[in-house]
Design a protein around this motif. Structure first.
Motif, mmCIF file in Angstrom:
data_model
loop_
_atom_site.group_PDB
_atom_site.id
_atom_site.type_symbol
_atom_site.label_atom_id
_atom_site.label_comp_id
_atom_site.label_asym_id
_atom_site.label_seq_id
_atom_site.Cartn_x
_atom_site.Cartn_y
_atom_site.Cartn_z
ATOM 1 N N ASN A 6 0.951 -1.137 -0.227
ATOM 2 C CA ASN A 6 -0.084 0.087 -0.058
ATOM 3 C C ASN A 6 0.952 1.088 -0.166
ATOM 4 O O ASN A 6 1.832 1.445 0.815
ATOM 5 N N LYS A 8 -0.046 4.230 0.118
ATOM 6 C CA LYS A 8 -0.770 5.359 1.076
ATOM 7 C C LYS A 8 -0.811 6.738 0.413
ATOM 8 O O LYS A 8 -0.884 6.868 -1.019
ATOM 9 N N TYR A 10 2.493 8.242 0.563
ATOM 10 C CA TYR A 10 3.935 8.521 0.834
ATOM 11 C C TYR A 10 4.473 9.106 -0.515
ATOM 12 O O TYR A 10 3.877 8.845 -1.677
ATOM 13 N N HIS A 85 -9.521 0.161 5.494
ATOM 14 C CA HIS A 85 -8.081 0.512 5.947
ATOM 15 C C HIS A 85 -8.269 1.311 7.403
ATOM 16 O O HIS A 85 -9.041 2.076 7.443
ATOM 17 N N GLU A 87 -6.622 3.672 8.122
ATOM 18 C CA GLU A 87 -6.526 5.145 7.649
ATOM 19 C C GLU A 87 -7.733 5.729 7.112
ATOM 20 O O GLU A 87 -7.727 6.657 6.385
ATOM 21 N N LEU A 137 0.861 -0.418 15.819
ATOM 22 C CA LEU A 137 2.015 -0.835 15.195
ATOM 23 C C LEU A 137 2.414 -0.514 13.810
ATOM 24 O O LEU A 137 3.377 -0.321 13.187
ATOM 25 N N ILE A 138 1.239 0.288 13.208
ATOM 26 C CA ILE A 138 1.398 0.498 11.917
ATOM 27 C C ILE A 138 2.624 1.726 11.721
ATOM 28 O O ILE A 138 2.566 2.683 12.349
ATOM 29 N N GLY A 139 3.338 1.619 10.581
ATOM 30 C CA GLY A 139 4.436 2.409 10.374
ATOM 31 C C GLY A 139 5.531 2.728 11.271
ATOM 32 O O GLY A 139 6.397 3.370 11.369
ATOM 33 N N ALA A 172 1.318 -4.456 9.595
ATOM 34 C CA ALA A 172 1.818 -3.478 10.350
ATOM 35 C C ALA A 172 3.253 -3.818 10.810
ATOM 36 O O ALA A 172 3.589 -4.785 11.477
ATOM 37 N N GLY A 173 4.164 -2.888 10.433
ATOM 38 C CA GLY A 173 5.495 -2.902 10.730
ATOM 39 C C GLY A 173 6.417 -4.062 9.992
ATOM 40 O O GLY A 173 7.556 -4.382 10.197
ATOM 41 N N ILE A 174 5.610 -4.651 8.768
ATOM 42 C CA ILE A 174 6.236 -5.793 8.106
ATOM 43 C C ILE A 174 7.439 -5.132 7.260
ATOM 44 O O ILE A 174 6.847 -4.453 6.334
ATOM 45 N N LEU A 193 1.585 -4.313 3.742
ATOM 46 C CA LEU A 193 2.500 -3.327 4.266
ATOM 47 C C LEU A 193 2.660 -2.021 3.438
ATOM 48 O O LEU A 193 2.078 -2.085 2.133
ATOM 49 N N ALA A 194 3.415 -1.343 3.921
ATOM 50 C CA ALA A 194 3.458 -0.002 3.266
ATOM 51 C C ALA A 194 4.965 0.591 3.510
ATOM 52 O O ALA A 194 5.956 0.784 2.578
ATOM 53 N N SER A 195 5.096 0.993 4.448
ATOM 54 C CA SER A 195 6.486 1.904 4.682
ATOM 55 C C SER A 195 7.782 1.121 4.363
ATOM 56 O O SER A 195 8.775 1.874 4.032
HETATM 57 O O1 LIG Z 1 -1.448 -0.823 4.484
HETATM 58 C C1 LIG Z 1 -0.298 -0.916 5.172
HETATM 59 C C2 LIG Z 1 -0.424 -1.041 6.693
HETATM 60 O O2 LIG Z 1 -1.283 -0.049 7.101
HETATM 61 C C3 LIG Z 1 0.937 -1.262 7.142
HETATM 62 O O3 LIG Z 1 1.541 -0.006 7.131
HETATM 63 P P1 LIG Z 1 3.354 -0.116 7.475
HETATM 64 O O4 LIG Z 1 3.652 -1.427 6.636
HETATM 65 O O5 LIG Z 1 3.878 0.950 7.240
HETATM 66 O O6 LIG Z 1 3.362 -0.470 8.998
#
Ligand SMILES: O=C[C@H](O)COP(=O)(O)O
Length: 214
Positions: A6, A8, A10, A85, A87, A137-139, A172-174, A193-195
């Motif tokens: 994802n 987001k 960013y 999601h 968010e 835990l996200i991000g 979250a946090g992966i 995952l995202a960040s």
């Molecule tokens: O959509 C992705 C999730 O919110 C996880 O985000 P993250 O990988 O930055 O913790």
């Protein structure tokens, strides 16, 4: 394993990430997909990467302003969509409506939820998959599979108790291949995952690391 990235909002280059998703996908048994912002869907889909929307609304064609219509998302090249999601939270009736809208447009669905109880409720709406993500835990870079393994196992059980056809992802946090393996060991069929990719200096290397042990 399904690895859904994802982006987001960013400030990454969605095309660079999409090309990396496409290329790494060709070299692994895992399934990779990318969820860019709505305005980037078409360009991202044109790279050949599996493309997902971050959201669709519980609406049909007509008198709606500022919404994401499932058919338009599909026309832009998306094959699936996130719903609810953390968010982009929705009311229960709107989650249900968004799942129905996505089905109408032949979009695959992943409904997100905070905890196993919500996962059970989400699974009852009949999506293709649910994704459990503890918001705290996200991000953070601290993987849910390590920080809160019980929540993943309990989510898998909660979904199976409602509908064994609904797959479970965790997020979250992966950010590493070990995190993805740990998620699989806990019963998840994929990760959201995202960040770890969107904020990486080298998204292609980050993706390669994610799928390397699979
Ligand atoms: O959509 C992705 C999730 O919110 C996880 O985000 P993250 O990988 O930055 O913790």
């Amino acid at each position: 394993m399904f690895v859904l990235v994802n982006l987001k909002t960013y400030p990454c280059d969605p095309i660079e990430v999409a090309e990396a998703v496409r290329d790494v996908n060709e070299r692994t048994d895992a399934r990779l997909a990318v969820a860019p912002q709505a305005a980037h869907l078409e360009q991202v889909a044109e790279t050949g990467a599996e493309t997902w929307a971050q959201h669709v609304d519980a609406i049909d064609h007509g008198s709606n302003t500022g919404h994401a219509l499932a058919e338009t998302v599909a026309d832009a090249g998306a094959v699936g969509t996130l719903i609810n999601h953390s968010e982009r939270r929705l009311k229960l009736a709107d989650i249900d409506g968004a799942v129905r809208a996505a089905e109408r447009a032949d979009l695959e669905t992943v409904v997100c939820a905070n905890n196993p109880a919500q996962i059970g409720a989400a699974a009852a709406l009949g999506p293709d998959a649910v994704a459990v993500e503890p918001p705290e835990l996200i991000g953070t870079g601290t993987p849910v599979s390590q920080a809160d393994p019980d929540i993943v196992e309990d989510a898998v059980e909660a979904a199976a108790n409602v509908d064994s056809e609904v797959s479970v992802l965790c997020g979250a946090g992966i950010s590493t291949g070990d995190d993805v393996v740990a998620a699989g060991d806990l019963g998840a069929e994929g990760v959201l995952l995202a960040s770890g990719v969107a904020k990486a200096d080298d998204p292609s290397a980050a993706l390669a690391d994610l799928v390397e042990p699979l």
